[in-house]
Design a protein around this motif. Sequence first.
Motif: not given
Lengths: 328, 161
Positions: A185-187, A183, A315
């Motif tokens: 923090n990509q969304n 993870d 995320n």
Amino acid sequence: MTFSYKNVYLGDTVTICGPYEKKGPFRRYFDKVYDDFYFGEDSFEKGEIKLVREALSMILKKVGKKEVDLVIGGDLLNQIVASTYGSAGVGKGFIGIYGACSSSALGMLIAANFIENRQVESALCFVSSHNLTSERQFRYPIEYGAPRPNSSTFTATGAACCFLTNQKTKVRLECATLGKIIDYNQNDPNDMGRVMAPAAIDTLKTHFEETGRVPKDYDLIVTGDLGVYGKEIVKEYMSSVYHMDLNDNYNDCGVMLYDLEKQKDIHAGGSGPVCSALVLYSYLYEQLKKGKYKRVLFLATGALFSPMMLYQKENIDSICHAISLEVV
Amino acid sequence: MIFFVLDKLLLVKNMRDLKYEKIANSHKAPEKKFQNALIAFFSGGFLGFLAEGIIEVLMWKFELSRMISATYMIVFFIFFASLFTALGFFDQWVAKFKCGLIIPITGFAHSMTSSSLDYRTEGPIYGIGSNMFKLAGSVILYGVLSAWFFGTIRYLIGVIG
């Protein structure tokens, strides 16, 4: 989490694809190509199921067996229906897996462990995806013309299947690295390359650390479906943070599968579980058999994307598994 | 600007992510935003021009009032957007002409037709019936809600004034 294998071999492969992959550069390596998305069925989902069924019967014919011990498969649909319906009646045991686009490597890794431990003699690993069923599943209705950004990838259509065995063949599955959930923090669901690149980087690093190898030990390192931009991210990150140069022998299956110059609606490249499998089981397998490549590291990258969790402000996580294939 | 920076810092948890963000941002896919906006401006404008033309023709040929002609024009647009969606080339037009075709009523019709086309395989009840408004539902709900809200304000101003 790297496992090495002594007697797991790649027996044979079967690849079936749809109309867009047909226009790509690997047309002559595929076993069967189709011109439409229905494959003679009345819905796209049933079409994907048919693809799986066909791939499995083709590979059984190719390797001259009536039955195999283990069947492992995965796809993108809810409850992995293409795999479960498509593989009904084949094999003595079935394992359904979901690793999004990383399913191809994950399936091979599980099967290799079974074979190495002498629990089974042979196994079939297959993956499938369908551009229009995953459009329905993850994005908008098929006929809805939402403008797509250039970073978006195109889910490949097809089914790909490989036969793993403990009988000696030309290509050996020599080791595999199991990845973990990453993870960063990509969304952005329209930029999967950026979401999955951290997983590829992590698994690459783990693989090199645990095996003591360097990128130069491989003739080719391929990632699954990072696309044009994700590929560049991996290259730069690996060289600037871990000082590993990937300039000479690194490529991405999503970029290789299509002719990106001519096929403009593909945007950044191919994606889907079958994207990496189509390249590995057709073109790369041929090259390994011919001896053009001696050792290939194959990293199937998957974005564990759920629209529901994204709308709940979570995320998008990613995962990547690596498989190393070697000419005996 | 300061809020943007703060927002970015709060979103990004640690140094590892910051470093990744930096590298990933340097390999971002280029978007022709200005060109897309310009195309949408002209295609949307052309649609408006066409609509005005239809209203004028209806008023002149059939001697209808402006309001009635405008309603007919909307029906006309909804019909053709749905028809072209069903025939399978409206989505290609949207890809070419961008949001100029999505923002007007044609986009609304397109979203409904494409949803119902998509779910026809699940039958008339569980498929088309329950999913037709999948995309258009928000437009209807918030359209009605804001109409009520602004209608109330207008009424209150009328009462006070």
